[in-house]
Design a protein around this motif. Structure first.
Motif, PDB file in Angstrom:
ATOM      1  N   CYS A 206       0.837  -1.202   0.000  1.00  0.00           N
ATOM      2  CA  CYS A 206       0.000   0.000   0.000  1.00  0.00           C
ATOM      3  C   CYS A 206       0.877   1.259   0.000  1.00  0.00           C
ATOM      4  O   CYS A 206       2.072   1.201   0.261  1.00  0.00           O
ATOM      5  N   SER A 207       0.248   2.383  -0.271  1.00  0.00           N
ATOM      6  CA  SER A 207       0.960   3.659  -0.248  1.00  0.00           C
ATOM      7  C   SER A 207       0.898   4.261   1.151  1.00  0.00           C
ATOM      8  O   SER A 207      -0.198   4.499   1.660  1.00  0.00           O
ATOM      9  N   PRO A 208       2.031   4.550   1.778  1.00  0.00           N
ATOM     10  CA  PRO A 208       2.008   5.196   3.091  1.00  0.00           C
ATOM     11  C   PRO A 208       1.415   6.598   3.051  1.00  0.00           C
ATOM     12  O   PRO A 208       0.986   7.109   4.084  1.00  0.00           O
ATOM     13  N   ALA A 209       1.361   7.228   1.878  1.00  0.00           N
ATOM     14  CA  ALA A 209       0.984   8.636   1.795  1.00  0.00           C
ATOM     15  C   ALA A 209      -0.505   8.874   1.600  1.00  0.00           C
ATOM     16  O   ALA A 209      -1.001   9.951   1.930  1.00  0.00           O
ATOM     17  N   LEU A 210      -1.241   7.910   1.041  1.00  0.00           N
ATOM     18  CA  LEU A 210      -2.648   8.144   0.699  1.00  0.00           C
ATOM     19  C   LEU A 210      -3.539   7.848   1.899  1.00  0.00           C
ATOM     20  O   LEU A 210      -4.084   6.756   2.045  1.00  0.00           O
ATOM     21  N   GLY A 211      -3.686   8.843   2.771  1.00  0.00           N
ATOM     22  CA  GLY A 211      -4.469   8.662   3.982  1.00  0.00           C
ATOM     23  C   GLY A 211      -5.926   9.021   3.786  1.00  0.00           C
ATOM     24  O   GLY A 211      -6.291   9.779   2.877  1.00  0.00           O
ATOM     25  N   PHE A 212      -6.782   8.494   4.660  1.00  0.00           N
ATOM     26  CA  PHE A 212      -8.215   8.751   4.600  1.00  0.00           C
ATOM     27  C   PHE A 212      -8.684   9.682   5.710  1.00  0.00           C
ATOM     28  O   PHE A 212      -9.747  10.273   5.627  1.00  0.00           O
ATOM     29  N   ILE A 213      -7.876   9.806   6.747  1.00  0.00           N
ATOM     30  CA  ILE A 213      -8.149  10.753   7.830  1.00  0.00           C
ATOM     31  C   ILE A 213      -7.044  11.802   7.870  1.00  0.00           C
ATOM     32  O   ILE A 213      -7.311  12.998   7.810  1.00  0.00           O
ATOM     33  N   HIS A 214      -5.784  11.353   7.954  1.00  0.00           N
ATOM     34  CA  HIS A 214      -4.658  12.275   7.857  1.00  0.00           C
ATOM     35  C   HIS A 214      -4.414  12.618   6.390  1.00  0.00           C
ATOM     36  O   HIS A 214      -4.767  11.855   5.495  1.00  0.00           O
ATOM     37  N   SER A 215      -3.774  13.760   6.162  1.00  0.00           N
ATOM     38  CA  SER A 215      -3.554  14.203   4.792  1.00  0.00           C
ATOM     39  C   SER A 215      -2.329  15.099   4.728  1.00  0.00           C
ATOM     40  O   SER A 215      -1.943  15.719   5.726  1.00  0.00           O
ATOM     41  N   GLY A 216      -1.704  15.138   3.546  1.00  0.00           N
ATOM     42  CA  GLY A 216      -0.625  16.086   3.306  1.00  0.00           C
ATOM     43  C   GLY A 216       0.745  15.653   3.768  1.00  0.00           C
ATOM     44  O   GLY A 216       1.699  16.434   3.697  1.00  0.00           O
ATOM     45  N   HIS A 217       0.884  14.421   4.235  1.00  0.00           N
ATOM     46  CA  HIS A 217       2.170  13.941   4.729  1.00  0.00           C
ATOM     47  C   HIS A 217       2.499  12.613   4.069  1.00  0.00           C
ATOM     48  O   HIS A 217       1.603  11.855   3.679  1.00  0.00           O
ATOM     49  N   GLU A 218       3.781  12.336   3.935  1.00  0.00           N
ATOM     50  CA  GLU A 218       4.199  11.101   3.280  1.00  0.00           C
ATOM     51  C   GLU A 218       3.787   9.849   4.063  1.00  0.00           C
ATOM     52  O   GLU A 218       3.791   8.745   3.508  1.00  0.00           O
ATOM     53  N   LEU A 219       3.415  10.008   5.340  1.00  0.00           N
ATOM     54  CA  LEU A 219       3.015   8.869   6.157  1.00  0.00           C
ATOM     55  C   LEU A 219       1.550   8.953   6.590  1.00  0.00           C
ATOM     56  O   LEU A 219       1.172   8.397   7.614  1.00  0.00           O
ATOM     57  N   SER A 220       0.719   9.625   5.806  1.00  0.00           N
ATOM     58  CA  SER A 220      -0.667   9.850   6.217  1.00  0.00           C
ATOM     59  C   SER A 220      -1.413   8.543   6.493  1.00  0.00           C
ATOM     60  O   SER A 220      -2.119   8.416   7.503  1.00  0.00           O
ATOM     61  N   PHE A 221      -1.284   7.560   5.612  1.00  0.00           N
ATOM     62  CA  PHE A 221      -2.001   6.301   5.810  1.00  0.00           C
ATOM     63  C   PHE A 221      -1.415   5.518   6.982  1.00  0.00           C
ATOM     64  O   PHE A 221      -2.133   4.817   7.700  1.00  0.00           O
ATOM     65  N   VAL A 222      -0.114   5.643   7.199  1.00  0.00           N
ATOM     66  CA  VAL A 222       0.525   5.010   8.359  1.00  0.00           C
ATOM     67  C   VAL A 222      -0.072   5.557   9.647  1.00  0.00           C
ATOM     68  O   VAL A 222      -0.390   4.802  10.573  1.00  0.00           O
ATOM     69  N   LEU A 223      -0.246   6.867   9.719  1.00  0.00           N
ATOM     70  CA  LEU A 223      -0.849   7.478  10.902  1.00  0.00           C
ATOM     71  C   LEU A 223      -2.292   7.017  11.070  1.00  0.00           C
ATOM     72  O   LEU A 223      -2.746   6.767  12.190  1.00  0.00           O
ATOM     73  N   ASP A 224      -3.020   6.898   9.947  1.00  0.00           N
ATOM     74  CA  ASP A 224      -4.395   6.387  10.014  1.00  0.00           C
ATOM     75  C   ASP A 224      -4.429   5.011  10.665  1.00  0.00           C
ATOM     76  O   ASP A 224      -5.239   4.744  11.563  1.00  0.00           O
ATOM     77  N   VAL A 225      -3.569   4.117  10.188  1.00  0.00           N
ATOM     78  CA  VAL A 225      -3.580   2.729  10.654  1.00  0.00           C
ATOM     79  C   VAL A 225      -3.132   2.639  12.108  1.00  0.00           C
ATOM     80  O   VAL A 225      -3.738   1.935  12.923  1.00  0.00           O
ATOM     81  N   ALA A 226      -2.075   3.348  12.466  1.00  0.00           N
ATOM     82  CA  ALA A 226      -1.581   3.304  13.847  1.00  0.00           C
ATOM     83  C   ALA A 226      -2.642   3.792  14.830  1.00  0.00           C
ATOM     84  O   ALA A 226      -2.781   3.253  15.935  1.00  0.00           O
ATOM     85  N   ASP A 227      -3.414   4.808  14.424  1.00  0.00           N
ATOM     86  CA  ASP A 227      -4.429   5.367  15.319  1.00  0.00           C
ATOM     87  C   ASP A 227      -5.581   4.401  15.577  1.00  0.00           C
ATOM     88  O   ASP A 227      -6.330   4.576  16.546  1.00  0.00           O
ATOM     89  N   LEU A 228      -5.739   3.380  14.736  1.00  0.00           N
ATOM     90  CA  LEU A 228      -6.804   2.403  14.954  1.00  0.00           C
ATOM     91  C   LEU A 228      -6.660   1.701  16.300  1.00  0.00           C
ATOM     92  O   LEU A 228      -7.640   1.230  16.877  1.00  0.00           O
ATOM     93  N   TYR A 229      -5.429   1.640  16.808  1.00  0.00           N
ATOM     94  CA  TYR A 229      -5.156   0.861  18.013  1.00  0.00           C
ATOM     95  C   TYR A 229      -4.672   1.735  19.173  1.00  0.00           C
ATOM     96  O   TYR A 229      -4.155   1.228  20.158  1.00  0.00           O
ATOM     97  N   LYS A 230      -4.847   3.047  19.041  1.00  0.00           N
ATOM     98  CA  LYS A 230      -4.360   3.969  20.065  1.00  0.00           C
ATOM     99  C   LYS A 230      -5.097   3.782  21.388  1.00  0.00           C
ATOM    100  O   LYS A 230      -4.465   3.600  22.442  1.00  0.00           O
ATOM    101  N   THR A 231      -6.423   3.844  21.357  1.00  0.00           N
ATOM    102  CA  THR A 231      -7.180   3.768  22.611  1.00  0.00           C
ATOM    103  C   THR A 231      -7.330   2.335  23.106  1.00  0.00           C
ATOM    104  O   THR A 231      -7.647   2.124  24.282  1.00  0.00           O
ATOM    105  N   ASP A 232      -7.111   1.362  22.239  1.00  0.00           N
ATOM    106  CA  ASP A 232      -7.253  -0.042  22.611  1.00  0.00           C
ATOM    107  C   ASP A 232      -5.979  -0.605  23.234  1.00  0.00           C
ATOM    108  O   ASP A 232      -6.024  -1.376  24.200  1.00  0.00           O
TER     109      ASP A 232
END
Length: 322
Positions: A206-232
């Motif tokens: 997958c592309s680390p940059a194409l985020g669905f919540i985060h945007s404008g950064h080369e790791l936008s999708f990485v941040l999206d995925v990592a946040d899925l497990y933040k509160t859990d």
């Protein structure tokens, strides 16, 4: 040890799948080299062999040196590599994807390119994090507001559960020690999760940059995925570590997080979540697993024909190129 030019290339089926790998391995003050398809870590106490195909993310701490051949085998086997500061964890490089198929990348691009489907994926991500809520019909602004409230509620709940005082999120980039103990633990857990999420995202192609919540950064999708497990996982574990004391909290948090990831099979869960978000109808197909090593050519109406052929007519026929 044979030279690189004499080693056969690894096929997708020879590589360990992402969800079957060790989440991350941390090394410091050693020299890392290659021995066949393993890496070796040599320090004053001796040499340790580590099968490279079993590594999800390799964290290189202070005092590490790594050879070109070691980086070569890590790239071949799809392991992510992070150069790590003494306290914080930052992602600087990654190996090649384990997947030889572009199916997930193409599905991600299609979902991202359409504003409606991009919002639909963002809503699915919110529901994965907070399954007790139905985000249907929520705008992006409403999603962000609800997410912010839920995360703040999580911080307060964990503070009450552990008895650790919480005065808000305090983190200065580049200055790990600027926050109190619980903030340092939250930072260490978050940065480790970013590295792990990046390893899974890139290993699936997958592309680390194409985020669905985060945007404008080369790791936008990485941040999206990592946040899925933040509160859990991330925040509760950070408060647990802070409740045990302030000493060596960064490394204790990383070790505890690694154990929690293994206990909860997080890598397996992360892989499945990405597939369901991007390509739900083929989440368990062999193609989405990256088993294929096939290159196709695009024809009209989304029709694909085999590559390696010269096509000189309206029908898929011709001669092999090579």
């Amino acid at each position: 040890m044979s030279t690189v030019s004499k080693r056969p290339a690894l096929s997708p089926r020879q590589l360990t799948r992402t969800d079957e790998r060790v989440s991350f391995i941390y090394l410091e003050r050693c020299t890392i080299h290659r021995d066949a398809n393993a890496i070796t870590a040599q320090d004053a106490e001796g040499t340790t062999h580590i099968p490279s195909a079993t590594i999800g993310t390799l964290l290189l701490g202070p005092g590490t040196r790594i050879t070109h051949q070691a980086m070569s085998v890590l790239g071949e086997t799809g392991a992510a590599v992070c150069w790590v500061g003494e306290h914080g964890v930052r992602y600087y490089a990654s190996g090649r994807a384990l997947s030889r198929s572009s199916t997930l990348m193409e599905a991600q691009a299609r979902q991202w390119a359409n504003p409606r489907s991009r919002l639909a994926v963002a809503r699915k991500m919110y529901q994965l994090r907070f399954p007790d809520e139905d985000p249907a019909g929520l705008t992006r602004h409403e999603l962000l507001g609800r997410e912010g409230r839920r995360v703040k509620d999580c911080y307060r709940a964990e503070a009450a559960r552990t008895g650790v005082p919480w005065r808000g999120r305090r983190y200065t980039p580049g200055d790990f020690n600027s926050g109190d103990a619980v903030n340092q633990a939250v930072t260490a857990a978050a940065q480790c999760m970013y590295g792990i999420a990046h390893a899974v995202v890139t290993s699936l192609g997958c592309s680390p940059a194409l985020g669905f919540i985060h945007s404008g950064h080369e790791l936008s999708f990485v941040l999206d995925v990592a946040d899925l497990y933040k509160t859990d996982i991330g925040i509760p574990l950070a408060f647990d570590m802070a409740a045990q004391g302030e000493e060596d909290i960064g490394s204790r948090t990383r070790r505890a997080l690694r154990d929690r990831i293994n206990e909860t099979s997080l890598l397996n869960r992360c892989v499945d979540d990405i597939k369901r978000l991007l390509l739900p109808e083929a989440a368990h197909s062999s193609d989405s697993q990256g088993d294929r090593d096939v290159v196709m050519l695009q024809s009209d109406r989304d029709h694909q024909v085999p590559s390696g052929v010269n096509y000189d007519g309206p029908e898929p026929y011709g001669e092999d190129v090579w």
